[in-house]
Design a protein around this motif. Structure first.
Motif, PDB file in Angstrom:
ATOM      1  N   ASP A   8      64.365  73.826   9.395  1.00  0.00           N
ATOM      2  CA  ASP A   8      65.781  73.986   9.730  1.00  0.00           C
ATOM      3  C   ASP A   8      66.635  73.414   8.598  1.00  0.00           C
ATOM      4  O   ASP A   8      66.350  72.335   8.072  1.00  0.00           O
ATOM      5  CB  ASP A   8      66.078  73.248  11.045  1.00  0.00           C
ATOM      6  CG  ASP A   8      67.498  73.493  11.542  1.00  0.00           C
ATOM      7  OD1 ASP A   8      68.186  74.389  11.001  1.00  0.00           O
ATOM      8  OD2 ASP A   8      67.924  72.791  12.489  1.00  0.00           O
ATOM      9  N   ASN A   9      67.665  74.169   8.198  1.00  0.00           N
ATOM     10  CA  ASN A   9      68.636  73.738   7.184  1.00  0.00           C
ATOM     11  C   ASN A   9      67.978  73.523   5.817  1.00  0.00           C
ATOM     12  O   ASN A   9      68.408  72.670   5.040  1.00  0.00           O
ATOM     13  CB  ASN A   9      69.364  72.457   7.627  1.00  0.00           C
ATOM     14  CG  ASN A   9      70.612  72.188   6.785  1.00  0.00           C
ATOM     15  OD1 ASN A   9      71.352  73.107   6.430  1.00  0.00           O
ATOM     16  ND2 ASN A   9      70.859  70.925   6.453  1.00  0.00           N
ATOM     17  N   TYR A  10      66.963  74.302   5.495  1.00  0.00           N
ATOM     18  CA  TYR A  10      66.278  74.196   4.209  1.00  0.00           C
ATOM     19  C   TYR A  10      66.402  75.517   3.469  1.00  0.00           C
ATOM     20  O   TYR A  10      66.003  76.563   3.989  1.00  0.00           O
ATOM     21  CB  TYR A  10      64.814  73.840   4.413  1.00  0.00           C
ATOM     22  CG  TYR A  10      63.994  73.837   3.139  1.00  0.00           C
ATOM     23  CD1 TYR A  10      64.160  72.838   2.189  1.00  0.00           C
ATOM     24  CD2 TYR A  10      63.071  74.846   2.873  1.00  0.00           C
ATOM     25  CE1 TYR A  10      63.408  72.838   1.019  1.00  0.00           C
ATOM     26  CE2 TYR A  10      62.319  74.849   1.707  1.00  0.00           C
ATOM     27  CZ  TYR A  10      62.496  73.844   0.782  1.00  0.00           C
ATOM     28  OH  TYR A  10      61.760  73.847  -0.373  1.00  0.00           O
ATOM     29  N   ALA A  14      68.789  78.697   7.607  1.00  0.00           N
ATOM     30  CA  ALA A  14      70.008  78.069   8.121  1.00  0.00           C
ATOM     31  C   ALA A  14      69.795  77.459   9.494  1.00  0.00           C
ATOM     32  O   ALA A  14      70.414  76.451   9.841  1.00  0.00           O
ATOM     33  CB  ALA A  14      71.136  79.093   8.183  1.00  0.00           C
ATOM     34  N   GLU A  15      68.932  78.090  10.281  1.00  0.00           N
ATOM     35  CA  GLU A  15      68.698  77.635  11.650  1.00  0.00           C
ATOM     36  C   GLU A  15      67.217  77.342  11.842  1.00  0.00           C
ATOM     37  O   GLU A  15      66.381  77.703  11.016  1.00  0.00           O
ATOM     38  CB  GLU A  15      69.160  78.716  12.629  1.00  0.00           C
ATOM     39  CG  GLU A  15      70.639  79.081  12.486  1.00  0.00           C
ATOM     40  CD  GLU A  15      71.011  80.311  13.298  1.00  0.00           C
ATOM     41  OE1 GLU A  15      70.070  81.005  13.764  1.00  0.00           O
ATOM     42  OE2 GLU A  15      72.210  80.572  13.452  1.00  0.00           O
ATOM     43  N   ARG A  90      69.528  72.076   0.866  1.00  0.00           N
ATOM     44  CA  ARG A  90      70.043  72.392   2.198  1.00  0.00           C
ATOM     45  C   ARG A  90      70.685  73.777   2.164  1.00  0.00           C
ATOM     46  O   ARG A  90      71.004  74.312   1.104  1.00  0.00           O
ATOM     47  CB  ARG A  90      71.071  71.345   2.625  1.00  0.00           C
ATOM     48  CG  ARG A  90      72.340  71.363   1.789  1.00  0.00           C
ATOM     49  CD  ARG A  90      73.308  70.296   2.213  1.00  0.00           C
ATOM     50  NE  ARG A  90      74.520  70.342   1.395  1.00  0.00           N
ATOM     51  CZ  ARG A  90      75.545  69.515   1.536  1.00  0.00           C
ATOM     52  NH1 ARG A  90      75.496  68.569   2.443  1.00  0.00           N
ATOM     53  NH2 ARG A  90      76.600  69.621   0.761  1.00  0.00           N
ATOM     54  N   PHE A  91      70.888  74.358   3.337  1.00  0.00           N
ATOM     55  CA  PHE A  91      71.512  75.674   3.416  1.00  0.00           C
ATOM     56  C   PHE A  91      72.965  75.580   2.969  1.00  0.00           C
ATOM     57  O   PHE A  91      73.669  74.640   3.309  1.00  0.00           O
ATOM     58  CB  PHE A  91      71.442  76.200   4.854  1.00  0.00           C
ATOM     59  CG  PHE A  91      71.993  77.585   5.012  1.00  0.00           C
ATOM     60  CD1 PHE A  91      71.282  78.683   4.555  1.00  0.00           C
ATOM     61  CD2 PHE A  91      73.238  77.782   5.581  1.00  0.00           C
ATOM     62  CE1 PHE A  91      71.790  79.963   4.682  1.00  0.00           C
ATOM     63  CE2 PHE A  91      73.766  79.058   5.721  1.00  0.00           C
ATOM     64  CZ  PHE A  91      73.039  80.147   5.265  1.00  0.00           C
ATOM     65  N   VAL A  95      78.230  75.749   4.150  1.00  0.00           N
ATOM     66  CA  VAL A  95      77.783  74.523   4.808  1.00  0.00           C
ATOM     67  C   VAL A  95      78.744  74.225   5.951  1.00  0.00           C
ATOM     68  O   VAL A  95      79.887  73.839   5.738  1.00  0.00           O
ATOM     69  CB  VAL A  95      77.738  73.337   3.825  1.00  0.00           C
ATOM     70  CG1 VAL A  95      77.320  72.073   4.554  1.00  0.00           C
ATOM     71  CG2 VAL A  95      76.803  73.635   2.669  1.00  0.00           C
ATOM     72  N   LYS A 100      74.350  67.568   8.319  1.00  0.00           N
ATOM     73  CA  LYS A 100      73.163  68.057   9.003  1.00  0.00           C
ATOM     74  C   LYS A 100      71.921  67.809   8.146  1.00  0.00           C
ATOM     75  O   LYS A 100      71.887  68.171   6.980  1.00  0.00           O
ATOM     76  CB  LYS A 100      73.292  69.551   9.297  1.00  0.00           C
ATOM     77  CG  LYS A 100      72.107  70.129  10.066  1.00  0.00           C
ATOM     78  CD  LYS A 100      72.299  71.613  10.354  1.00  0.00           C
ATOM     79  CE  LYS A 100      71.102  72.195  11.096  1.00  0.00           C
ATOM     80  NZ  LYS A 100      71.278  73.646  11.378  1.00  0.00           N
ATOM     81  N   ILE A 102      68.001  68.131   6.676  1.00  0.00           N
ATOM     82  CA  ILE A 102      66.920  69.090   6.541  1.00  0.00           C
ATOM     83  C   ILE A 102      65.805  68.629   7.474  1.00  0.00           C
ATOM     84  O   ILE A 102      65.385  67.472   7.415  1.00  0.00           O
ATOM     85  CB  ILE A 102      66.413  69.151   5.083  1.00  0.00           C
ATOM     86  CG1 ILE A 102      67.490  69.761   4.174  1.00  0.00           C
ATOM     87  CG2 ILE A 102      65.115  69.951   4.985  1.00  0.00           C
ATOM     88  CD1 ILE A 102      67.125  69.722   2.694  1.00  0.00           C
ATOM     89  N   ASP A 122      68.519  63.496   5.137  1.00  0.00           N
ATOM     90  CA  ASP A 122      69.895  63.816   4.764  1.00  0.00           C
ATOM     91  C   ASP A 122      70.243  63.095   3.467  1.00  0.00           C
ATOM     92  O   ASP A 122      69.359  62.533   2.802  1.00  0.00           O
ATOM     93  CB  ASP A 122      70.873  63.484   5.896  1.00  0.00           C
ATOM     94  CG  ASP A 122      70.861  62.013   6.286  1.00  0.00           C
ATOM     95  OD1 ASP A 122      70.389  61.174   5.473  1.00  0.00           O
ATOM     96  OD2 ASP A 122      71.314  61.687   7.397  1.00  0.00           O
ATOM     97  N   CYS A 403      70.888  84.341   5.814  1.00  0.00           N
ATOM     98  CA  CYS A 403      69.993  83.461   6.578  1.00  0.00           C
ATOM     99  C   CYS A 403      68.621  84.109   6.749  1.00  0.00           C
ATOM    100  O   CYS A 403      68.537  85.278   7.138  1.00  0.00           O
ATOM    101  CB  CYS A 403      70.576  83.160   7.952  1.00  0.00           C
ATOM    102  SG  CYS A 403      72.252  82.490   7.926  1.00  0.00           S
TER     103      CYS A 403
END
Length: 438
Positions: A8-10, A14-15, A90-91, A95, A100, A102, A122, A403
């Motif tokens: 997630d968030n990598y 995005a999700e 991160r994504f 942003v 948020k 990773i 983070d 995404c």
């Protein structure tokens, strides 16, 4: 065995996105592609498809990061490097929440015990890290968990002084992994922490594209079984090569056959203790090493099959790019089959003829192994459920509004007689390039 990865968030993820190797029990083809001896059934291999830029490589890079994070004891000096890593990975499109973390989760099995390892990172460091005994859909049990300042152990009995040492380590290095610190320093005697550390260190391999022939020469020289394995694969996949061996030659004898300038440079480098590789057309040809005080030149020799079954010795330059690329993949296949490792390869088909890569995948599928092979590819000839892969061994990656989305072919109703390759090329399953008007 690797069971599941959640990211997630990598990068382009995005999700929260999940990828797993759990088989569909209703699929009856290739029963030997399912390992059923462990804590739960798991697939032997997985092929990941998708358009360029969809995010296939990002999954491999994410798993590579987890391996390095859990096995390398970093220092406080790496803090700024890791902050930059977080900001760069991160994504970003856009942003929505700059705070948020990773998040990465890996579920795996080692020594008949299933584990779940979780990290959140983070800009300030490791927000959380935990190792759990996986209940495989039932209750999980915490082995250890930590936040930015403290570590709590649920299984092992840890004296306060050892706990304080670990907490001092993470205070001095906010981006450090408790699993890595303990794995290197052996502070806490806990079989589950050791099991998890050794799985990441010894059982998980991520193979990058390389043509580093000199490295392979030394690697194969030390492993006779792997050399024999090379000959077996070359014979099975149809390269017209019966075997491969390494030729040793004295450095002085080699000097007689090279140009004066080349010999002078080689002599200076090796006398200074530097390694040397001879390059021709960007292909590394040989390696110069020292053994028992003597300088030796080593190179691969391919025994090529000629007319009437005759054999002829050929050097690296006589081989195609595809053959050399295949050669660099052999350690990965060897580790998966003979050492029970989980091996990930990005772009397994890069530079290799479709028939060769098809035969290589078939060779692995038919092998008696307890390892796993996970790879990204564009080669649609592998999408053959009658000869090569079960539908639950195929995953797709697609990018939607920047995404990355991942989903399994198993999500579709697939009759055992249809051509998956044709369906994929026709766009039935998505994950293909969108070509606009030219």
């Amino acid at each position: 065995m690797l069971y599941r990865v959640i990211i997630d968030n990598y990068k382009s993820f995005a999700e929260e996105t999940a990828f797993d190797l759990f088989p569909n029990p209703k699929r009856e083809t290739f029963p030997n592609h399912v390992y059923g001896e462990g804590a739960t059934p798991v697939l032997k291999s997985t092929a990941i498809y998708g358009a360029n830029g969809a995010g296939k490589s990002n999954l491999i890079k994410g798993i590579q990061f987890i391996k390095e994070f859990t096995t390398t004891m970093s220092t406080g000096k790496d803090a700024q490097k890791m902050r930059n890593w977080y900001l760069n990975n991160r994504f970003k499109l856009p942003v929505e929440d700059e705070s948020k973390p990773i998040t990465m989760v890996v579920e795996f099995e080692n020594n008949s015990q299933a584990y779940i390892y979780c990290i959140e990172i983070d800009i300030d460091g490791v927000k959380s890290e935990s190792l759990l005994l996986s209940g495989l859909g039932k209750s999980n049990h915490v082995v250890f968990q930590r936040d930015r300042e403290s570590v709590v152990f649920k299984k092992a009995k840890v004296v306060e002084s050892i706990k304080k040492i670990l907490e001092r380590q993470i205070a001095e290095n906010p981006f450090g992994s408790v699993l890595a610190i303990n794995g290197v320093l052996h502070l806490v005697e806990d079989e589950h922490m050791r099991n998890a550390f050794l799985w990441f260190l010894e059982k998980l391999e991520v193979i990058e594209i390389s043509r580093d022939i000199p490295w392979l020469i030394e690697h194969f020289k030390e492993n006779a079984d792997m050399m024999n394995f090379v000959g077996e694969i070359f014979t099975k996949v149809g390269l017209g090569i019966q075997s491969l061996y390494i030729k040793d030659e004295s450095f002085d004898q080699w000097l007689k056959n090279v140009s004066q300038e080349e010999g002078k440079v080689a002599d200076i480098m090796t006398n200074k203790g530097l390694s040397l590789s001879k390059m021709i057309d960007d292909v590394p040809m040989l390696t110069v090493t020292e053994e028992d005080g003597k300088r030796l030149v080593r190179e691969f020799v391919f025994q090529q099959i000629g007319r009437n079954g005759s054999l002829c010795d050929m050097d690296v330059m006589s081989q195609s790019t595809g053959t050399l690329r295949l050669l660099t993949l052999i350690p990965a296949i060897y580790f998966a089959i003979n050492k029970g490792k989980t091996v990930l390869i990005d772009e397994i088909d890069n530079g290799i003829h479709p028939m060769l890569i098809k035969n290589l995948v078939k060779f692995f599928g038919e092998s008696k192994s307890n390892g796993q092979l996970i790879y990204t590819t564009h080669e649609t000839a592998l999408l053959n459920q009658q000869e090569l892969l079960r539908p639950d061994e195929v995953w797709f990656v697609e990018k939607v509004e920047g995404c990355t989305k991942m989903y399994s072919l198993n999500d579709f109703k697939i009759h055992k007689t249809i051509s998956i390759e044709n369906g994929y090329l026709d766009g039935r399953f998505g994950a293909i390039p969108f070509i606009g008007t030219l």
